[in-house]
Structure formats: structure tokens, C-alpha cells
Design an enzyme around this catalytic site. Structure first.
Site, PDB file in Angstrom:
ATOM      1  N   HIS A  60      -9.349 -30.917 -32.125  1.00 16.62           N
ATOM      2  CA  HIS A  60     -10.210 -29.771 -31.831  1.00 16.62           C
ATOM      3  C   HIS A  60     -11.207 -30.095 -30.719  1.00 16.62           C
ATOM      4  O   HIS A  60     -12.395 -29.804 -30.816  1.00 16.62           O
ATOM      5  CB  HIS A  60     -10.924 -29.298 -33.092  1.00 16.62           C
ATOM      6  N   LYS A  83       0.833  -1.201   0.000  1.00 17.04           N
ATOM      7  CA  LYS A  83       0.000   0.000   0.000  1.00 17.04           C
ATOM      8  C   LYS A  83       0.871   1.256   0.000  1.00 17.04           C
ATOM      9  O   LYS A  83       0.529   2.254  -0.646  1.00 17.04           O
ATOM     10  CB  LYS A  83      -0.920  -0.012   1.223  1.00 17.04           C
TER      11      LYS A  83
END
Length: 506
Positions: free
Chosen positions: A271, A134
Site C-alpha cells: 500500500h 476541424k
């Protein structure tokens, strides 16, 4: 003099990092095992109790949770009120926080008791990382030993880390604590039996950055979950070029299918749909049958075998262009043969544990989560006058196991425990059936059975199948017009079996 607080569980490189900071005139504050390791290396340290004036208590649960630590991290140093309070409370700034967290993931992974897992939930570490992150404008935070060298280099060059570096390190630390909390959340939800928590967090770590996504203009990355063992993320690549996004998708689909079988099985996928699946008396026969299922579509496909790859199978595999071969192991001579193909990916996967993970699918602005589709059928109910033969029933069950992994609408044909036709992803079921049936006819397959992932809303699929010689059908049932299909089967001499479970796959 500047100060660095160092407290790490993973001590890789920490002695060298602390020594370099000490040589740059940083005071080193440390705790517990880290302090001992640094002092054994001849590095002078200050104990955390010397900073706080308060002894570590509760078996080490409380040691850094103190205003003299977090005030030193959170003070905004160009804010006059903050500076005044720092001076009034005799707080000395801490300029670098180097923390990595208790090994919660590793503790859970080894199957430790609940109490031990709880003790490996870090409290002080995440708090310090968040405080330092922070206040990254003034404080350098490091939670990854791979960043040690860059930090030292920048301090040597300019006397401090660059702001851009501190910002990136802060972002990394928040990601790190976020992932850590997500792992704990997942574990605690499981322990508490909470299946649908109000808030859901995922804890994944980067496995590799991929060259691109589904298409070259898309960027993609591969992340590893916390506790899945049956996964491409935990597989070991023995040979071949880097995996692609589509490789991983296809390989994952292949693993899902091969997991269905205990007997020797081979699965080929293209696929994300199966193009050849078979079981046999041994892995050699299973390969022969899977290849014969569709020797055209298998070109450039992914193959998984649930038995070790021996020399005989390797010689056959080497004659086909494949993207990936997955197996529990490869015999040395088999590996030697397959490695002659430069680009083929050879991977070992632990197939001994059939662990089923929840499935996650991202949608715009959200995520869908569901349990894995594990059960194949609820019960087998013959609903026609004609009953399937014993061999037909075996093929029907085989076909249904595979059909549930075919994109909907799905129709799958099988004979002698091998696929002979697949119709995948069509907008109507008759269209899917026509594709599968035409393929089987084109390749001179006869006396095959038919599986459907969902019920027949009309009798048209049954009548089409009869034209191609289908004598047995398996489907979930449940249509308001089931009776139409049953009557058509009775009229045409076809056996039909209901399963009670639908297997849509979108």
C-alpha cells in the site's frame, strides 16, 4: 473522383492502404519519401507540387502549407459561399488525409543534437491533421495505421466512412497533435531553462487500459510519459497476469525506494509504504533481512531487487505470496522457478540510470507539480552531548533514506541496515512512533535507531522512544521547541542528529 493525401513518416501498412484506396478509385496525392515508396510499389500518385503549382522549398519545410491544400480540406461543402470560392479558385476537394508526424520523440530520445531535434518538429503535418479534423463532417483524417482497415472496410461498404468514425478519428488526431505539441513544449522549456512555464501541457500515450482503478467500480488507464526510463511504463513484463492500478502505484513506490541504494538492496512495499527494506553484502543476504523485517506484511506485497535474481533468491521468493518482483534481470534458472507461480508478475527494469522526474499529482480541477525529493540531508549535525557510534550513524542514514518514502507522519526504526519498525500515515507523530516501536518490541528487536520525516514539536516522541531502548535519533530539526527534544535526549542518554531537510510525503 475522390482524393486522398498521404504523407507519413511511419510507413507501416501505408502501401497496402494506398493500394486499397486506389482500387476504390481514389486519386493519391503524396510527398517526398511516401510518394517514392508508393510509386515503387506500382501505385500512381500525384505530387504535391502538381496540386499547388508551387515547388517544395526550404529543404521541404514548405510544401503543403498552401491554400489549394487547406482550402481543399477546410471547405464546408454544404455552404454555398464556400463552394463558390472553391470553384473560383479551382480547388479540388481532398477527402482523406493520412498523416503521421516527424519522429520528434524518437529523435530526442536518441540524444540527437538540438538542431536535429528542431528539424524534426513537424509543421505541415499537424496543420493538415487539424484542418481535416476541424472539417470532419466531410473529411476523413487518419494518423494511426491501426485505423486503415476500418476505413477501407467502411468505404467498400457504403462508399464513404461513417460520420461517427470520422468524429472519432478527428478526436484522435487532435489528441495526437496535442500530445506532439506537448512533447515539443516540454523539450523547448528544458532547453530554455524555463522551470515554471505560464502554460503547461503534458504529452502521454496510452500504455494499457486497466481492468479497474483503486476499486472495481472505478475505471482506470495507464499512460506513458515521453522521456522517463526508470519507470513501470518502460519495464518489461516477463510473466504473470495483467498489472492493476494498485500494482502500478505500489511498484512505483518500490522503485523510488530501491533507487536510494547503490549496494545490494531489497525493498518490499505494501500500500505504497515500505514494510521491509534492507541492504546486504549480496542480494541473498539483503532478501533475508528484508523478509525478516516484516514477514507478515510482505504477504501480497511488491518486491524490488537492485541486482539480478539468482536461483538461490528465486527459491526463497517462490515460497512467499508476492504480487510483483522487479529486478534488472532474472537468471534463466531463477526465471524457471518463479514462472511456476502462474499469476506473479515478473518484470525487468533498467536500474542503471537514476533519472529523477518531476512529480505530478492531480487535484480537483488542477494539478500540482514538484521536483522529485532527491537529497536525503543537507548536513549531519550532532546536537546532543552523546554522539552516535559509527554503526549507529550508518543505521541512522539508512533509516532516513527509507523514512523519506513513508507516508507522513512517519517514523522508521532500523538496525544493521534493515528496517525493524515502520509507523506510517498517522495524524500525530507519537502515534506513528508507537506503531513502529510496538512492532519492533513484539519481534524482539533491540538497539535500533529511530528516524522521523519531520521535526518533533514536543519532546514526547523522544521520551516514548527511550522507553523502548532507542539510543540514537535522526530528524530534520527546525522546530521552535527543538531545545526541548535536545534536553530530553541529553537527560536520557540518547544521541540526536539533525539533517536540515524535511521529508513530508502525503
Amino acid at each position: 473522383m475522390k482524393r486522398a493525401l498521404i504523407s507519413v513518416s511511419d510507413k507501416t501498412g501505408v502501401v497496402e492502404f494506398a493500394k486499397a484506396l486506389s482500387d476504390l478509385d481514389y486519386e493519391i496525392i503524396s510527398t517526398g519519401g511516401t510518394k517514392k515508396a508508393l510509386e515503387n510499389a506500382g501505385i500512381k500518385t500525384i505530387g504535391i507540387s502538381e496540386v499547388t503549382g508551387f515547388n517544395e522549398i526550404l529543404g521541404g519545410r514548405v510544401k503543403t502549407l498552401h491554400p489549394l491544400v487547406h482550402g481543399a480540406l477546410l471547405a464546408v461543402r454544404d455552404n454555398s459561399e464556400h463552394v463558390k470560392e472553391v470553384m473560383e479558385n479551382k480547388i479540388e476537394y481532398i477527402d482523406i488525409v493520412c498523416v503521421n508526424l516527424y519522429p520528434f520523440r524518437q529523435t530526442v530520445a536518441k540524444g540527437a543534437p538540438f538542431a536535429e531535434c528542431i528539424e524534426n518538429i513537424d509543421i505541415g503535418g499537424p496543420s493538415m491533421l487539424r484542418s481535416a479534423s476541424k472539417n470532419h463532417k466531410f473529411v476523413t483524417v487518419v494518423c494511426d495505421y491501426n485505423d486503415y482497415d476500418q476505413i477501407i472496410s467502411e468505404i467498400k461498404e457504403t462508399g464513404n466512412t461513417k460520420y461517427e468514425t470520422r468524429l472519432k478519428l478527428a478526436a484522435k488526431a487532435f489528441s495526437h497533435t496535442g500530445c506532439y505539441d506537448a512533447l515539443i513544449s516540454s523539450y523547448m522549456n528544458k532547453q530554455a531553462g524555463i522551470e515554471t512555464p505560464k502554460e503547461f501541457a503534458l504529452g502521454f500515450t496510452l500504455k494499457q487500459e486497466l481492468r479497474y482503478g483503486e476499486n472495481p467500480h472505478q475505471k482506470a488507464s495507464f499512460y506513458e510519459g515521453s522521456d522517463c526510463t526508470y519507470s513501470m511504463a518502460t519495464g518489461v513484463q516477463l510473466h504473470g497476469k495483467e498489472l492493476s492500478y494498485n500494482n502500478i502505484q505500489d511498484a512505483n513506490a518500490t522503485l523510488d525506494i530501491v533507487r536510494e541504494f547503490d549496494e545490494p538492496a531489497v525493498v518490499a512495499v505494501k500500500h505504497m509504504n515500505p514494510c521491509g527494506v534492507a541492504v546486504g553484502k549480496d542480494i541473498n543476504e539483503a532478501w533475508d533481512k528484508a523478509y525478516a523485517s516484516d514477514s507478515v506484511s510482505i504477504f501480497g506485497g511488491i518486491v524490488a531487487l537492485n541486482r539480478p535474481v539468482n536461483l538461490e533468491v528465486a527459491n526463497k521468493l517462490s515460497k512467499v505470496f508476492l504480487e510483483i518482483i522487479l529486478a534488472p534481470s532474472f537468471d534463466e534458472d531463477a526465471l524457471e522457478v518463479l514462472k511456476k507461480k502462474k499469476n506473479i508478475r515478473l518484470m525487468t527494469i533498467d536500474m542503471s540510470k537514476k533519472v529523477y522526474e518531476d512529480k505530478f499529482v492531480s487535484v480537483n480541477g488542477g494539478m500540482l507539480i514538484q521536483n522529485a525529493d532527491v537529497d536525503t540531508y543537507e548536513k549531519l549535525e550532532v546536537v546532543t552531548k552523546v554522539k552516535p557510534t559509527e554503526e549507529q550513524l550508518k543505521d541512522l542514514i539508512f533509516a532516513y533514506k527509507v523514512c523519506k518514502h513513508v507516508k507522513s507522519n512517519a517514523i522508521l526504526l532500523a538496525k544493521d541496515n534493515m528496517t525493524v519498525g515502520v509507523g506510517a500515515g498517522q495524524m500525530n507523530r507519537v502515534g506513528a512512533a508507537k506503531i513502529a516501536l510496538d512492532w519492533a518490541k513484539q519481534n524482539n528487536h533491540q538497539d535500533f535507531v529511530l528516524a522521523s520525516d519531520a521535526f518533533f514539536p514536543f519532546d514526547d516522541t523522544v521520551r516514548l522512544a527511550a522507553n523502548y531502548g532507542v539510543k540514537a535519533i535522526i530528524q530534520p530539526g527546525g522546530s521552535v521547541r527543538d531545545e526541548d527534544s535536545i534536553k530530553a535526549c541529553d537527560e536520557l542518554g540518547i544521541a540526536m542528529v539533525f539533517t536540515g531537510i524535511r521529508h513530508f510525503k502525503h
